[in-house]
Structure formats: structure tokens, C-alpha cells
Write a protein that holds these residues in place. Structure first.
Motif, mmCIF file in Angstrom:
data_model
loop_
_atom_site.group_PDB
_atom_site.id
_atom_site.type_symbol
_atom_site.label_atom_id
_atom_site.label_comp_id
_atom_site.label_asym_id
_atom_site.label_seq_id
_atom_site.Cartn_x
_atom_site.Cartn_y
_atom_site.Cartn_z
ATOM 1 N N TRP A 40 1.016 -0.816 0.393
ATOM 2 C CA TRP A 40 0.100 0.217 -0.104
ATOM 3 C C TRP A 40 1.271 1.124 0.093
ATOM 4 C CZ3 TRP A 40 -5.149 -0.820 0.539
ATOM 5 C CH2 TRP A 40 -5.951 -2.268 1.026
ATOM 6 N N ARG A 41 0.522 2.386 -1.153
ATOM 7 C CA ARG A 41 1.218 3.364 -1.297
ATOM 8 C C ARG A 41 0.865 4.860 -1.084
ATOM 9 N NH1 ARG A 41 4.400 -0.400 -4.996
ATOM 10 N NH2 ARG A 41 5.941 -0.346 -3.777
ATOM 11 N N ARG A 42 1.265 5.772 -0.610
ATOM 12 C CA ARG A 42 0.384 6.790 -0.044
ATOM 13 C C ARG A 42 0.354 7.321 -1.581
ATOM 14 N NH1 ARG A 42 1.448 10.460 5.370
ATOM 15 N NH2 ARG A 42 2.897 11.527 4.767
ATOM 16 N N VAL A 43 -0.861 7.857 -1.630
ATOM 17 C CA VAL A 43 -1.166 8.755 -2.629
ATOM 18 C C VAL A 43 -2.137 9.899 -2.502
ATOM 19 C CG1 VAL A 43 -1.550 6.357 -4.063
ATOM 20 C CG2 VAL A 43 -3.844 7.244 -3.043
ATOM 21 N N SER A 44 -1.889 10.037 -0.959
ATOM 22 C CA SER A 44 -2.467 11.865 -0.744
ATOM 23 C C SER A 44 -2.650 11.690 0.495
ATOM 24 C CB SER A 44 -4.048 11.630 -0.950
ATOM 25 O OG SER A 44 -5.016 12.681 -0.683
ATOM 26 N N SER A 45 -1.796 12.984 0.616
ATOM 27 C CA SER A 45 -1.238 13.668 2.322
ATOM 28 C C SER A 45 -2.898 13.784 2.924
ATOM 29 C CB SER A 45 -0.729 14.255 2.576
ATOM 30 O OG SER A 45 0.619 13.430 1.847
ATOM 31 N N GLN A 46 -3.595 14.278 1.972
ATOM 32 C CA GLN A 46 -5.162 15.454 2.659
ATOM 33 C C GLN A 46 -6.337 14.797 2.034
ATOM 34 O OE1 GLN A 46 -5.251 17.283 5.482
ATOM 35 N NE2 GLN A 46 -3.252 16.704 6.285
ATOM 36 N N PRO A 47 -7.631 13.951 2.349
ATOM 37 C CA PRO A 47 -6.519 13.128 3.791
ATOM 38 C C PRO A 47 -6.167 11.800 3.367
ATOM 39 C CG PRO A 47 -8.769 13.241 1.975
ATOM 40 C CD PRO A 47 -7.811 13.768 1.778
ATOM 41 N N PRO A 48 -5.749 11.233 4.032
ATOM 42 C CA PRO A 48 -4.854 10.757 4.547
ATOM 43 C C PRO A 48 -5.643 9.501 3.000
ATOM 44 C CG PRO A 48 -4.082 11.189 6.044
ATOM 45 C CD PRO A 48 -5.580 11.769 5.448
ATOM 46 N N ALA A 49 -4.592 8.919 2.395
ATOM 47 C CA ALA A 49 -5.676 7.837 0.965
ATOM 48 C C ALA A 49 -4.057 6.696 0.784
ATOM 49 C CB ALA A 49 -6.212 8.024 -0.164
ATOM 50 N N TYR A 50 -3.746 5.481 0.555
ATOM 51 C CA TYR A 50 -3.710 4.735 0.191
ATOM 52 C C TYR A 50 -4.085 3.582 -1.894
ATOM 53 C CZ TYR A 50 -0.531 5.042 4.275
ATOM 54 O OH TYR A 50 0.202 5.825 5.208
ATOM 55 N N ASP A 51 -2.787 3.642 -2.011
ATOM 56 C CA ASP A 51 -3.473 2.279 -3.231
ATOM 57 C C ASP A 51 -2.821 1.073 -3.135
ATOM 58 O OD1 ASP A 51 -5.368 1.293 -5.099
ATOM 59 O OD2 ASP A 51 -4.753 2.705 -6.546
ATOM 60 N N TYR A 52 -2.861 0.141 -3.330
ATOM 61 C CA TYR A 52 -2.036 -1.069 -3.578
ATOM 62 C C TYR A 52 -2.345 -1.586 -5.142
ATOM 63 C CZ TYR A 52 -5.928 -4.294 -3.922
ATOM 64 O OH TYR A 52 -7.164 -4.965 -4.382
ATOM 65 N N THR A 53 -0.646 -2.449 -4.862
ATOM 66 C CA THR A 53 -1.051 -3.795 -5.814
ATOM 67 C C THR A 53 -0.830 -5.101 -4.648
ATOM 68 O OG1 THR A 53 1.753 -3.219 -5.755
ATOM 69 C CG2 THR A 53 0.597 -1.533 -7.208
ATOM 70 N N ILE A 54 -0.935 -5.591 -5.574
ATOM 71 C CA ILE A 54 -0.916 -7.100 -4.926
ATOM 72 C C ILE A 54 0.641 -7.647 -5.427
ATOM 73 C CG2 ILE A 54 -1.622 -9.803 -4.789
ATOM 74 C CD1 ILE A 54 -3.702 -8.977 -5.665
ATOM 75 N N SER A 55 1.288 -7.832 -4.039
ATOM 76 C CA SER A 55 3.089 -8.270 -4.443
ATOM 77 C C SER A 55 3.461 -9.544 -5.022
ATOM 78 C CB SER A 55 3.913 -7.488 -3.810
ATOM 79 O OG SER A 55 5.261 -8.322 -3.172
ATOM 80 N N SER A 56 2.126 -10.470 -4.121
ATOM 81 C CA SER A 56 2.622 -12.070 -4.102
ATOM 82 C C SER A 56 1.284 -12.634 -3.615
ATOM 83 C CB SER A 56 3.352 -12.396 -2.951
ATOM 84 O OG SER A 56 3.569 -13.891 -3.060
#
Length: 789
Positions: A40-56
Motif C-alpha cells: 500500500w503506497r500513500r497516494v494522498s496526504s490530505q486526506p490520507p489515502a493509500y492504493d495497493y498492488t498485489i506483491s504475491s
């Protein structure tokens, strides 16, 4: 100091978030029982938000996770993950899920339940249900040191420094080793199973150097010399995870729905979640933020910094979800409603400590739970207690059927994900066997589960309410949580001498299948991979929208029905589309197709009757290359499960038997033991298949005596190879059942070959000498086979 508040909810997993890591302020790692590891990498600071990629993406629960920081060889660092498939995977974060891992660490014989890393020492340490911890050096990728001596599962490992490893075990002992494997000391101050360990910063006010937590709900602080410095009391149930903040504070999480922050020896904040189990907690050393993973499939980030907290409306929704959540009766134990105070108590009485729990009897008769917040100086509502299954005296519905009991059974570590249905007219051992088979669980638990059923239904008769089914004074192995935990029971009641179960297990008379699956996760994976194939331009093998919807409809059919309808357009079309995924998609993307195909093999005879490019299923699968070298072990395992599942339908049995030689050649090609250690899940699939062949040749196929005997001899040859090398108890047990069934039922020729050609008496002796005699079921079936020989 400010309180932690919600920063972001990370939603996407299809099952419990079992373990988390927080390598830096921009990245969170999660692993789940949905068999995925996600970044999960943070894609926004205000408001805080994350998006994911599947590693395995694997085929079994992922229960352990650790992040190794960047080094020249791996500039992104490495994600280590392990779980039910016994393999530890090392993968750079930038690699796609379909790409090969950087390394596969093979050696454990059971679920890998704990991982930690030592960047200073250049190694990784793991703990497993197999009772061992192992040290692996980067680049070498083989076991460097085995830490022996544990008398139970190694639930926790801690890379304390580059020269020291600490382990926490189900035998209630903490062990301190050096990295050469020498035991330096044992610490026996824990009163229960040790679940978690963490290193404490040098600035911890107690002077302790590390902390442990266990099933008794107590955190204990120790020096490296083994001195107990302090005990931290506050959790109401199991503690699963510990982490240390840069400030020196400790964070803990557990089965009481809470995360707790400890300053010194005092709890200063309690964060209740709208979930039953808070499996894990991790700390970001850059910011002091924390991330949790829970049984509601959500990971959550919390922060003290207002700039990194969620918007007020989002925080309010979280608090409302907590307030409105349902708390199962079995989690809080027996409550005497008449002695509970009413709502006025909350205004009149202050709590005595942070996180204190108070039950309240509301005006409508319901029971609500409240915790004391020291910072807010008020009681905070955290849920409503609801009746547990069976408490009303009525039958309990499960999967469309009514049962006298539906027990919560915790197989892994405190979560009640599995249900054990039971009717009073059933044989306890048969019910326990079916439960273990349905959930792909080791038969080593058979006696414990069966005796648990017997104890908790003693004196009961059909038609009684469940309140009258528990005899006065009977011990409750669930404890306050009313949940059974195989493998953690130190004593078990002896069954009544007149109990109606069969002691001998030979010959096996029923076919076995391997049908457990999270179909929602499989369906989602099909959608994700199909989109990748479309995006890559390979439209000739991708599914168009109507085809994709047909596969999704088929998944819904599989999820909602134990047996599929005989005539169904979705079924007929869907089976061919599933085969397309399993056999014609790019090689790296075939896993969900093979998984669905093995489920369909058990669910409908159409799987065996359908023609695939004018070929039968077995020939078509062989031509797809699933068993070609180099072998993908997961693909081979799922395909072998499919072969075994064919025995669930008459048409499937007919196909499997007619293609016996072809199937055996394929399976033999991936079960060679000369060059590498056997894969447990693959071997269990193979021995399950051999059991089914043995059942067929000694029952339906008995009329063809010469042919059945000849094929029985072929199976003896393969079973001799497996039992001579295999160490996993479940694979060994299934192999022995297949062997014993053949020897007992196929006549003198097979019996003589087993004795004189394959020298199974010697093979059996070696199995017992290797320590498997400690399992009563293995010792019992070995005794039966010896009696036959």
C-alpha cells in the motif's frame, strides 16, 4: 501527548489481515488469509489515502511477513512472507505478483507463523508450527541454523541483535540463542502460550530489553539475562502482537478487539476496533504512526499527528462502527444480566483505569459494552453483546442445514474462522473427520476434535435445548471465549468406554476430496488477471465481458451450492471458460483457473464428461503443460487435487480410473525426492489421490481383480518412495491409509509384494524411529498394517 486517531482504512483483502509491516512513512505492507501480500503506497496526504498492488498471490493463508531494508543487491529491499504452504518467499517490492520470486526458502515442515530480520547480521529468522526456528542468510537462501528444543509451535521470533535470536513457543518458554544455534538460556516466567515478542528501545523506563505477550493476556518485560522486570495487565484475552514506538512506548493488539498503548507499565490509550481479532500491529519508526490488521479484513493506520489524521467525518464513521458492532456472547463469557448496572452507572461512576470494560443492561434488556477513556474522562460505547450460536435452545442453521450444535473451532491462533456443525445422532469421530477433511486440516487433530465434541455434548439427547446439554460441573475447554483450540489443550477428557466409534481405520471405504476455497478471492483474481491480459494486447486468450460474467456467475453457483445442477447453460459454458483460464492463459496467470477446475471436478460430473478441444479432461490438461519441467509446484498441486476430486462423481471416477496410467505418470513426474525436499501440500494431494484409487480398487473395481491388483502394485511402488522420504505427519498418515487399504483388501499378491519386494516392515520402523510414533493415529495405523503383514 496527543491520542492516536484513525488516519486511513486500507480495504481490499478478501479475508483476515493476518500480519502488517510499516517500512517507511509512505508504504504499508499487509498479508492475509486471502493468500496475498499487498503493498500500500500513500497516494494522498490530505486526506490520507493509500492504493495497493498485489506483491504475491499464493494458494494458502499468509501468516508471517517481514521487510528487509535496501542493500546494494536489492536496492528496493525484500519482502519476506510465509504461511500455510510452508515456503518463505523473498520478493523485491517492484516485482509483479506473476513474476518469479527472488528466492524461495524451503525447509519448514508446517505453517510458517513468524518472521523477523536482522539487517546488521544479514539474516532472516523464522518460526513454524513444526516446532523449530530457522536462520537463513541472505544470498545463501538455505537453512543456516536450526534452533531446536521447542516442544510446540514457535509462535514468535525476534532478531534481537546481529548475534542473538529469541523465540516464543507454545510450550510457554522463551528461549535465547546465539546465531550459531547454541541455547544461552530459557525463561519460564510465562504462564501460557507465548504469542509475541518485541525489542524495547534503550530508553524504556523499566530498564527491560524486550517484551513478551501470551494467551493469558499479560505483557511481560524482561532483561536479556532473563530477569522479569514488570508485568502489564489490561488486555481481556489473548495478545497476538507487540511493537515498540520510537518514544519507548509499547503497542499491543489482541483478541479483545483492542490495540493498547503502554507508557512505562501503564496503559494510556485503548483503540477498540469493529472486529473480533486484532491480529497484528506495526510501527513506522519515521513518524510513530501505527498500522493494525484485523479479522474484518481491514488494515488501519492511526496517527497522533493531526496533519496525518483522517477527516472528522471519517473518524466519526469509524467510532460509530465500533459503537454499533456486535460482540459474540462467547467472547465475554457468562453474564448475569440481573447483576449488571443500568445506563445511569455510566454517569455516576468513573473508570479506575484506561481500557476498563463495563457491561450495561439497557432498558430493552440488551447488554452493551463500554470502555473507560482516561483522556476523555468518560465511558465509550464499543458494541452490543449478541447470543452465541445455539444459546437459544433452537436448532442452528449452517450452510442450509439445521444442527444441534455449530461450534466455533480455532485451528490457527485464536480466531474462530471455522464452524464445526454437529447433530446428536452423528458419530463424533465421523463428524470430526469430515470437518478436518472439508477444511484441509491435519488429521493429527482428530482425537482432540472428537473428544471435544464428546465432552461438550455429554448427557445430551436429541431435542434438548443447549442450556441443558452441558452437565453441571463439566469443564469448558473453550474457557471464557467458548472456543476450541486444537493443539493448545494440555489435557483432554477420556471418552466414555462405550463410545460408538471405530478404533481401526483400515480399510478406508469413502473417497476424500479437497474442496475448501475462498471463491470470492478466486473470482477477484480472475477479474484482475483478465484485465492485465487485455491490457497486454493478448485478446485472443482473454475473456470478453460476457464470458467474464459467465465465469463470475459460475463462481456464485459454486459458492452457494454444495452440488451443482445437472443441466445449466452457465455451467456448461463456464466449465470450458475455466479450462481456457487453466490451460491457455499465460503460464504465470493460470492459478485461479486450476483452482476453479479442481472445485468443479468435485461439484459436477460435467467436468469429467465435457470434451476440451476434442480431448478428455486428463489428456487436455497434460497437453497444457502443467506438469512440464520446470514444474510449478502450486499448479501441480492444484491439478493433483483435481484428479482426487474427480472421485466425488461416478463420471469422474470412471475417467480417473480409465486414465490411471496417464495420471500416475504425470503425478510421478513431480514427486521425485532425489533432488529436492518434498512439498507438503503437493504430497498431501498425491496421497489423497492414492487413497481414492485404493478405495476404488478395493470396492467398485474389485470385480476386475487382476487389473485392480496390477494397479495396486503400481501404487505400492509410489507409496514406498513417498513413505521412505516424507516427514510431514499428514502426508505420511494419508500414505499409510492408502497402503493399508491396498494390503488389507487386494489379496495375497499385493500383501506379499508389500512385505517382500518393498520391505514395508522396514519402512514403517523408520517412520516410527523418526519420531512419528508420538502421533497416536500414525502409531495406530502402523500397528494395523504390521498386523496384516
Amino acid at each position: 501527548m496527543s491520542e492516536y486517531k484513525l488516519s486511513a482504512s486500507l480495504e481490499g483483502h478478501g479475508d483476515d489481515v493476518r500480519v502488517v509491516a510499516f517500512p517507511n512513512s509512505e508504504t504499508v505492507l499487509t498479508a492475509s488469509r486471502d493468500a496475498t501480500v499487498r503493498i500500500w503506497r500513500r497516494v494522498s496526504s490530505q486526506p490520507p489515502a493509500y492504493d495497493y498492488t498485489i506483491s504475491s498471490h499464493g494458494s494458502a493463508f499468509v501468516n508471517s511477513l517481514a521487510y528487509y531494508p535496501p542493500i546494494p543487491q536489492f536496492p528496493e529491499g525484500l519482502i519476506f512472507s510465509g504461511g500455510q504452504d510452508t515456503i518463505i518467499e523473498a520478493r523485491q517490492p517492484g516485482k509483479a505478483a506473476g513474476e518469479n520470486a527472488d528466492a524461495m526458502l524451503l525447509g519448514h515442515g508446517h505453517n510458517v507463523c513468524s518472521l523477523d530480520v536482522s539487517p546488521e547480521g544479514g539474516w532472516v529468522v523464522s518460526g513454524s508450527w513444526d516446532g523449530s526456528a530457522r536462520l537463513w542468510r541472505l544470498g545463501k537462501w538455505e537453512t543456516d541454523v536450526v534452533f531446536d528444543g521447542h516442544q510446540g509451535s514457535v509462535w514468535a521470533v525476534l532478531a534481537y541483535n546481529k548475534e542473538t535470536v529469541i523465540t516464543g513457543c507454545a510450550d510457554r518458554i522463551i528461549r535465547v540463542f546465539n546465531t550459531s544455534g547454541r541455547l544461552l538460556r530459557t525463561i519460564k516466567d510465562s504462564r501460557d502460550v507465548v504469542r509475541a515478542l518485541c525489542k524495547l528501545p534503550d530508553n524504556h523506563p523499566s530498564g527491560a530489553q524486550f517484551a513478551s505477550a501470551s494467551n493469558d493476556g499479560v505483557i511481560r518485560l524482561f532483561t536479556l539475562n532473563g530477569d522479569l522486570v514488570a508485568e502489564l495487565h489490561g488486555h481481556e484475552s489473548f495478545i497476538y502482537s507487540l511493537a515498540a514506538l520510537p518514544s519507548g512506548e509499547i503497542v499491543s493488539s489482541g483478541e479483545d478487539r483492542t490495540v493498547r498503548i503502554w507508557k512505562g507499565t501503564e496503559c494510556i490509550q485503548t483503540i477498540t476496533h469493529p472486529a473480533i481479532s486484532i491480529w497484528c500491529v506495526a510501527v513506522c519508526n519515521e513518524t510513530g504512526d501505527i498500522v493494525t490488521g484485523a479479522s474484518d479484513r481491514i488494515a488501519r493506520v492511526f496517527s497522533r499527528d493531526k496533519n496525518r489524521q483522517a477527516e472528522p467525518a471519517v473518524i466519526q464513521r469509524f467510532e460509530t462502527a465500533v459503537r454499533e458492532s456486535a460482540i459474540p456472547q462467547q467472547q465475554v463469557g457468562n453474564i448475569n444480566k440481573e447483576k449488571l448496572p443500568g445506563p445511569e452507572f455510566l454517569k455516576q461512576k468513573a473508570g479506575t483505569k484506561e481500557g476498563q470494560v463495563q457491561m450495561i443492561r439497557e432498558a430493552d434488556g440488551s447488554i452493551t459494552a463500554h470502555t473507560w477513556s482516561t483522556a476523555a474522562r468518560q465511558w465509550v460505547a464499543v458494541g452490543t453483546v449478541v447470543d452465541s450460536a445455539g444459546s437459544s435452545g433452537r436448532k442452528t442453521e449452517y450452510l442450509g442445514q439445521d444442527y444441534d450444535y455449530v461450534f466455533d473451532v480455532d485451528i490457527e491462533d485464536g480466531k474462530p474462522p471455522l464452524k464445526l456443525p454437529y447433530n446428536l445422532n452423528q458419530n463424533p469421530y465421523e463428524a470430526a473427520t469430515k470437518f478436518l477433511q472439508d477444511n484441509e486440516l491435519p488429521m493429527g487433530y482428530l482425537d482432540q476434535v472428537a473428544k471435544f465434541i464428546i465432552q461438550n455434548t455429554q448427557g445430551a439427547t436429541i431435542g434438548q435445548s443447549s442450556e441443558s446439554q452441558q452437565p453441571a460441573g463439566a469443564a469448558d475447554p473453550w474457557g471464557q471465549e467458548r472456543r476450541y483450540r486444537p493443539g493448545e489443550v494440555t489435557t483432554a477428557p477420556q471418552p466414555p468406554s462405550a463410545a460408538p466409534w471405530r478404533q481401526d481405520v483400515l480399510p478406508q471405504r469413502s473417497y476424500l476430496s479437497i474442496r475448501s476455497a475462498n471463491i470470492k478471492v478466486i473470482a477477484k483474481k480472475v477479474e484482475e488477471l483478465n484485465q492485465q491480459i487485455v491490457s497486454s494486447g493478448a485478446k485472443d486468450v482473454s475473456l470478453n465481458p460476457p464470458e467474464l460474467e459467465t465465469v463470475m456467475a459460475l463462481c456464485r453457483l459454486l459458492e452457494s451450492n454444495e452440488s451443482l445442477p445437472k443441466d445449466n447453460a452457465i455451467l456448461e459454458t463456464g466449465i470450458l471458460l475455466v479450462f481456457k483460464i487453466a490451460a491457455k492463459w499465460p503460464t504465470a496467470n493460470r492459478l485461479p483457473g486450476l483452482d476453479l477446475l479442481r472445485l468443479l471436478a468435485a461439484a459436477t460430473p460435467l467436468t469429467a464428461q465435457t470434451k476440451y478441444d476434442d480431448q478428455d479432461l486428463i489428456s487436455a490438461i497434460q497437453q497444457s503443460g502443467v506438469f512440464n519441467s520446470p514444474v510449478n509446484v502450486n499448479y501441480a498441486m492444484l491439478t493433483t487435487r483435481m484428479f482426487a476430486n474427480l472421485f466425488e462423481t461416478p463420471a469422474g471416477r470412471e475417467l480417473a480410473v480409465s486414465k490411471f496410467d496417464q495420471i500416475l505418470d504425470m503425478v510421478k513426474s513431480v514427486t521425485t525426492y532425489e533432488e529436492s525436499a518434498p512439498n507438503r501440500n503437493l504430497t498431501i494431494a498425491v496421497t489423497t489421490l492414492y487413497i481414492n484409487y485404493a478405495v476404488y480398487f478395493t470396492s467398485e473395481g474389485r470385480a476386475k481383480a487382476p487389473e485392480s491388483s496390477e494397479r495396486g502394485l503400481s501404487l505400492l511402488d509410489e507409496l514406498a518412495k513417498i513413505l521412505s522420504k516424507e516427514k510431514d505427519s499428514e502426508a505420511v498418515y494419508r500414505g499409510l491409509v492408502a497402503l493399508g487399504t491396498l494390503v488389507k483388501e487386494l489379496g495375497d499378491e499385493v500383501k506379499s509384494a508389500a512385505k517382500d519386494v518393498y520391505d514395508f516392515n522396514n519402512v514403517l520402523s523408520k517412520l516410527l524411529d523418526a519420531g512419528l510414533e508420538r502421533e497416536p493415529r500414525i502409531k495406530g495405523v502402523v500397528g494395523e498394517i504390521r498386523g496384516l503383514l
